[in-house]
Design an enzyme around this catalytic site. Structure first.
Site, mmCIF file in Angstrom:
data_model
loop_
_atom_site.group_PDB
_atom_site.id
_atom_site.type_symbol
_atom_site.label_atom_id
_atom_site.label_comp_id
_atom_site.label_asym_id
_atom_site.label_seq_id
_atom_site.Cartn_x
_atom_site.Cartn_y
_atom_site.Cartn_z
ATOM 1 C CG ASP A 37 27.729 23.068 36.225
ATOM 2 O OD1 ASP A 37 27.953 23.023 37.449
ATOM 3 O OD2 ASP A 37 26.784 23.704 35.715
ATOM 4 C CG HIS A 92 31.352 24.365 32.466
ATOM 5 N ND1 HIS A 92 31.163 25.729 32.482
ATOM 6 C CD2 HIS A 92 30.126 23.818 32.324
ATOM 7 C CE1 HIS A 92 29.877 25.990 32.334
ATOM 8 N NE2 HIS A 92 29.225 24.855 32.239
HETATM 9 ZN ZN ZN Z 1 26.063 21.594 32.145
#
Ligand code: ZN
Length: 388
Positions: A198, A341
């Site tokens: 992400d 992430h």
């Molecule tokens: Zn996010």
């Protein structure tokens, strides 16, 4: 240590193995040997900073982008019980030259030193040598060398180049070259998982993840933030799509969608989808709500499936490569969606370790849409945390 690998299916051997490995490398690769396709090599390398890589299975890529191995170990798993023999190997250490031959899991190289490996030789002896060929190739100076076998030299020595990656494969005598391992075809009968990253694009980290995929095979899904799509990040997204990865929608400014009006939700999603399509030529098929925050009104408005996760690495919180790797390896199961992430270099390094390791454990690394397609499909306005 000599019969270390012969003991791996016994619990005592496994405990010994776990006790000898650093915490984040406590692998299941050895106790899942029974699930593997049979006799083959397992190997690892030592990298400055991160230590010994998890063991890599026969014919898979051992690599760590941006780091060069200082030492190498190789052993055998599922050796036919009636057959004598072991694996022998030697490394060429930059500045020193060829070190002595060692065998079956012993360390070859200098983990305390500064110098990388330039070349390696691997061979079998005993009845193994009569019945099998062992092939080796290395990635060096931007390309894979040709396969060599049975003690021939893999890599160029003496010209200051280093080994970047290693593959070793055991084949039946005379069966020819090992199979190519990269394939984008999804086999629905085999285990598969979706790694998701992400908050990008994040050019340098995105490329590290993509390099690991290019070397090992597999694809991942990136949930990108619309306002970050420009420059080098946009270029990385194009490369991701060219490698078969999926780009999903993660809103335009990472808004908490529950706090927006319906029109606000529509705007942030549509603006991001338009930007992704403009850059990559492909409109996103899935979205991930920032913070995993949604309600029925949000779901009714977004117009695509909302993809959550069932393994949360908490990589943003720990910023620890070893925690991220061990969390995934100790929890992963078929059908999982794993949240990471791409905005942290520690997560990109974790991806470099996880990608070959998960493939070595038999998982297909697929996009969210491929996972959904193989496991019953998905619908707009519904949430999904895994696909079993
Ligand atoms: Zn996010």
């Amino acid at each position: 240590m000599k019969d270390f690998f012969l003991k791996i299916k016994k619990s005592t051997g496994l405990l010994l193995c776990l006790a000898l490995l650093p915490a984040f490398m406590q692998l299941k690769v050895l106790d899942t040997a029974a699930e593997a396709s049979g006799f083959g090599a397992v190997y690892t390398a030592y990298y400055p900073g991160t230590g010994w890589n998890p063991w890599i299975r026969d014919n898979h890529v051992l690599s760590r982008y941006g780091a060069y191995p200082r030492a190498f170990k190789i052993g055998l798993e599922n050796q036919p019980k009636e057959m004598t023999g072991t694996v022998l190997y030697q490394v060429n250490l930059s500045g020193t030259g060829w070190l002595d031959w060692v065998e079956n899991g012993a360390e070859a190289g200098n983990i305390g030193g500064e110098m990388p490996l330039e070349a390696i030789r691997v061979k079998l002896n005993g009845q193994l040598e009569e019945n099998y060929d062992i092939y080796t190739r290395v990635y060096q100076s931007g390309t894979w060398t040709d396969w060599v076998k049975n003690g021939e030299q893999a890599g160029t020595e003496g010209v200051g180049t280093h080994i970047d990656a290693i593959r070793v494969a055991v084949m039946q005598k005379g069966a020819g070259l090992p199979e190519e391992i990269k394939s984008n075809a999804v086999d629905p009968s085999r285990p598969m998982i979706a790694l998701t990253f992400d908050d990008g694009p994040s050019a340098a980290n995105t490329h590290r993840i993509l390099n690991a995929l290019e070397a090992n095979g597999g694809r991942v899904t990136f949930y990108v933030v619309g306002s970050s799509i420009h420059g080098a990040g946009a270029d990385a997204m194009k490369r991701a799509v060219s490698l078969g990865c999926e780009i999903g929608n993660h809103s335009y400014n990472h808004e908490n969608l529950v706090k927006l009006s319906s029109q606000g939700v529509r705007d942030t999603i549509n603006k991001t989808s338009a930007r992704i399509q403009e850059v990559t030529g492909v409109a996103p098929a899935t979205m991930r709500p920032p913070y995993g925050s949604y309600n029925s009104s949000v779901l009714n408005t977004i117009g695509m499936p909302a993809i959550l996760w069932n393994i949360d690495t908490l990589d943003w919180k720990t910023k620890s490569t070893s925690n991220t790797v061990s969390h995934v390896l100790s929890n992963v199961k078929d059908g999982d969606i794993i949240l990471m992430h791409e905005t942290y270099a520690t997560s990109a390094v974790a991806a470099e370790i996880l990608i070959p390791e998960l493939i070595g454990r038999g998982y297909q690394l697929v996009t969210v849409s491929e996972l959904a397609a193989a496991r019953g499909g998905m619908s707009a306005g519904k949430t999904y945390g895994s696909f079993r």
